[in-house]
Scaffold this motif. Sequence first.
Motif, PDB file in Angstrom:
ATOM      1  N   HIS A  72       0.528  -1.369   0.127  1.00  0.00           N
ATOM      2  CA  HIS A  72      -0.050   0.359   0.510  1.00  0.00           C
ATOM      3  C   HIS A  72       1.193   1.288   0.151  1.00  0.00           C
ATOM      4  N   GLU A  73       0.655   2.066  -0.708  1.00  0.00           N
ATOM      5  CA  GLU A  73       1.571   2.841  -1.126  1.00  0.00           C
ATOM      6  C   GLU A  73       3.156   1.785  -0.975  1.00  0.00           C
ATOM      7  N   GLN A  74       4.302   2.778  -0.182  1.00  0.00           N
ATOM      8  CA  GLN A  74       5.746   2.234  -0.777  1.00  0.00           C
ATOM      9  C   GLN A  74       5.583   1.354   0.561  1.00  0.00           C
ATOM     10  N   GLN A  75       4.389   0.940   0.959  1.00  0.00           N
ATOM     11  CA  GLN A  75       4.483  -0.154   2.291  1.00  0.00           C
ATOM     12  C   GLN A  75       4.246  -1.380   2.079  1.00  0.00           C
ATOM     13  N   ILE A  76       5.149  -2.591   2.206  1.00  0.00           N
ATOM     14  CA  ILE A  76       4.554  -3.298   2.452  1.00  0.00           C
ATOM     15  C   ILE A  76       4.033  -4.336   3.379  1.00  0.00           C
ATOM     16  N   LEU A  77       2.791  -4.603   4.017  1.00  0.00           N
ATOM     17  CA  LEU A  77       2.387  -4.980   4.969  1.00  0.00           C
ATOM     18  C   LEU A  77       2.873  -6.546   5.155  1.00  0.00           C
ATOM     19  N   GLU A  78       2.834  -6.956   6.007  1.00  0.00           N
ATOM     20  CA  GLU A  78       2.391  -8.422   6.919  1.00  0.00           C
ATOM     21  C   GLU A  78       1.444  -8.775   7.810  1.00  0.00           C
ATOM     22  N   PHE A  79       0.263  -9.686   7.412  1.00  0.00           N
ATOM     23  CA  PHE A  79      -0.904  -9.518   8.768  1.00  0.00           C
ATOM     24  C   PHE A  79      -0.854 -10.553   9.477  1.00  0.00           C
ATOM     25  N   ASP A  80      -0.614 -10.812  10.480  1.00  0.00           N
ATOM     26  CA  ASP A  80      -0.944 -11.986  11.489  1.00  0.00           C
ATOM     27  C   ASP A  80      -2.419 -12.114  12.043  1.00  0.00           C
ATOM     28  N   GLU A  81      -2.614 -13.237  12.752  1.00  0.00           N
ATOM     29  CA  GLU A  81      -3.561 -12.964  14.060  1.00  0.00           C
ATOM     30  C   GLU A  81      -3.526 -13.430  15.088  1.00  0.00           C
ATOM     31  N   GLN A  82      -3.641 -11.819  16.256  1.00  0.00           N
ATOM     32  CA  GLN A  82      -3.247 -12.258  17.468  1.00  0.00           C
ATOM     33  C   GLN A  82      -4.032 -11.254  18.127  1.00  0.00           C
ATOM     34  N   GLY A  83      -4.521 -12.474  19.106  1.00  0.00           N
ATOM     35  CA  GLY A  83      -6.001 -11.996  19.717  1.00  0.00           C
ATOM     36  C   GLY A  83      -7.261 -12.249  19.311  1.00  0.00           C
ATOM     37  N   GLY A  84      -7.034 -13.140  18.404  1.00  0.00           N
ATOM     38  CA  GLY A  84      -8.387 -13.277  17.417  1.00  0.00           C
ATOM     39  C   GLY A  84      -9.077 -12.027  16.526  1.00  0.00           C
ATOM     40  N   LYS A  85      -7.785 -11.279  16.853  1.00  0.00           N
ATOM     41  CA  LYS A  85      -7.163  -9.837  15.051  1.00  0.00           C
ATOM     42  C   LYS A  85      -6.762 -10.387  14.334  1.00  0.00           C
ATOM     43  N   THR A  86      -6.890  -9.796  13.286  1.00  0.00           N
ATOM     44  CA  THR A  86      -6.428  -9.856  12.925  1.00  0.00           C
ATOM     45  C   THR A  86      -5.276  -8.334  12.055  1.00  0.00           C
ATOM     46  N   ILE A  87      -4.472  -8.272  12.151  1.00  0.00           N
ATOM     47  CA  ILE A  87      -3.162  -7.036  12.425  1.00  0.00           C
ATOM     48  C   ILE A  87      -2.071  -7.192  11.199  1.00  0.00           C
ATOM     49  N   ASP A  88      -1.262  -6.395  11.245  1.00  0.00           N
ATOM     50  CA  ASP A  88      -0.144  -6.029  10.197  1.00  0.00           C
ATOM     51  C   ASP A  88       0.551  -5.743  11.259  1.00  0.00           C
ATOM     52  N   LEU A  89       2.045  -6.597  11.580  1.00  0.00           N
ATOM     53  CA  LEU A  89       3.083  -6.297  12.072  1.00  0.00           C
ATOM     54  C   LEU A  89       3.122  -4.687  12.117  1.00  0.00           C
ATOM     55  N   GLN A  90       3.008  -3.398  10.947  1.00  0.00           N
ATOM     56  CA  GLN A  90       4.045  -2.758  10.630  1.00  0.00           C
ATOM     57  C   GLN A  90       2.967  -1.468  11.534  1.00  0.00           C
ATOM     58  N   THR A  91       2.418  -1.713  11.706  1.00  0.00           N
ATOM     59  CA  THR A  91       1.397  -1.024  12.550  1.00  0.00           C
ATOM     60  C   THR A  91       0.556  -0.873  13.627  1.00  0.00           C
ATOM     61  N   GLU A  92       0.392  -2.112  13.281  1.00  0.00           N
ATOM     62  CA  GLU A  92      -0.478  -3.019  14.429  1.00  0.00           C
ATOM     63  C   GLU A  92      -1.888  -2.605  14.327  1.00  0.00           C
ATOM     64  N   SER A  93      -2.519  -1.790  13.108  1.00  0.00           N
ATOM     65  CA  SER A  93      -3.794  -1.652  12.853  1.00  0.00           C
ATOM     66  C   SER A  93      -4.763  -2.924  12.553  1.00  0.00           C
ATOM     67  N   GLU A  94      -6.361  -2.663  12.722  1.00  0.00           N
ATOM     68  CA  GLU A  94      -6.910  -4.627  12.635  1.00  0.00           C
ATOM     69  C   GLU A  94      -7.573  -4.405  11.349  1.00  0.00           C
ATOM     70  N   TRP A  95      -7.818  -5.167  10.398  1.00  0.00           N
ATOM     71  CA  TRP A  95      -8.054  -5.240   9.618  1.00  0.00           C
ATOM     72  C   TRP A  95      -9.351  -6.453   9.109  1.00  0.00           C
ATOM     73  N   ASP A  96      -9.649  -5.577   8.088  1.00  0.00           N
ATOM     74  CA  ASP A  96     -11.270  -6.668   7.814  1.00  0.00           C
ATOM     75  C   ASP A  96     -10.705  -7.583   6.207  1.00  0.00           C
ATOM     76  N   LEU A  97     -10.007  -8.824   6.229  1.00  0.00           N
ATOM     77  CA  LEU A  97      -9.179  -9.336   5.276  1.00  0.00           C
ATOM     78  C   LEU A  97     -10.696  -9.932   4.560  1.00  0.00           C
ATOM     79  N   ARG A  98     -11.696  -9.590   4.863  1.00  0.00           N
ATOM     80  CA  ARG A  98     -13.050 -10.189   3.553  1.00  0.00           C
ATOM     81  C   ARG A  98     -13.143  -8.846   2.606  1.00  0.00           C
ATOM     82  N   LYS A  99     -12.863  -7.369   3.495  1.00  0.00           N
ATOM     83  CA  LYS A  99     -13.193  -6.363   2.320  1.00  0.00           C
ATOM     84  C   LYS A  99     -11.610  -5.895   1.994  1.00  0.00           C
TER      85      LYS A  99
END
Lengths: 119, 189
Positions: free
Chosen positions: B124-151
Amino acid sequence: MKLLAVILRVCGTITLGLLSIQVGCSDGSSVSSQETETASRAESLTFKPKMVIPRAFPAIKEIDVLPAAKASTLLSDSELVLGVSIGKHSRAYPIQMLCGPTREIINDNLDGTRIAATW
Amino acid sequence: MLDEETQSLWSHLLGKCMEGELKDTELVSIPSVITDWGSWKIQNPETDAMILPIQGRSLKYDVSFYSNLPERFVIGYVSGGTAKSYGFPDLSKQPLVNDEVAGNPIVIWFDKNSGAAWCFDRKHEQQILEFDEQGGKTIDLQTESEWDLRKGVATAGKMEGTQLTPRVVIPSFAEAWNAFHPNTEKWQK
């Protein structure tokens, strides 16, 4: 062999209908790279169409749609649908209704984009 | 598959005209998903549904279609001339896949109950995100934002509201995918 569902944006005035083609592929084809902006199809294949039904069926160009609540009286929650969202519009094509040789391609218009939903 | 206008022959899996006046014309594949009606309605509350009278067949296409014989199915992805398949059994064990195909970083999210899969660019833009499941949520390791990966959208955190670019993935019989993409890569969990 049967392929599962794909949604394609139809260019110009192309209307797609079913001829029930079986496509054969040669073994050991060489891969040549070809960059395109669409999902690219680079490997060279031998195209061996085989007519499995005697004539083409008329293309489906108009369909009935129902909003979700009404559609739910006809569809079960566990049945499979092919779902697509374009712009603010979402539509589901129930797989059960795409079965049968006359049904497998739906020419549709969703949010102003002309698409072919195929199964 | 043929078109009325020119009677050219098309492959729907490839989205390409194989023979006839329009030979080599490619249609744009649009991201879509095969999932259960119940989940689709929840994720897309404003959806409508095509209704046609059911013809003939007794085989019921519900979620058991995939779960009965997962080894027959793959999720297929094509980018820049490279095809890659992801087998249902492996995806069931690891439903979140950070991958890179032909230099394109992608994320695949798989729902083993329905066989549904979604795919987005991880860049996204110049950043490559890596996703993980933590605590029942999907987050990216770069910013720890939460994501809905269906959308493909960030729902909370620094990147809230960010929309990733969707990519086409197709559920397919494994043997069909291999026939159309004889040099396909195959994901190993």
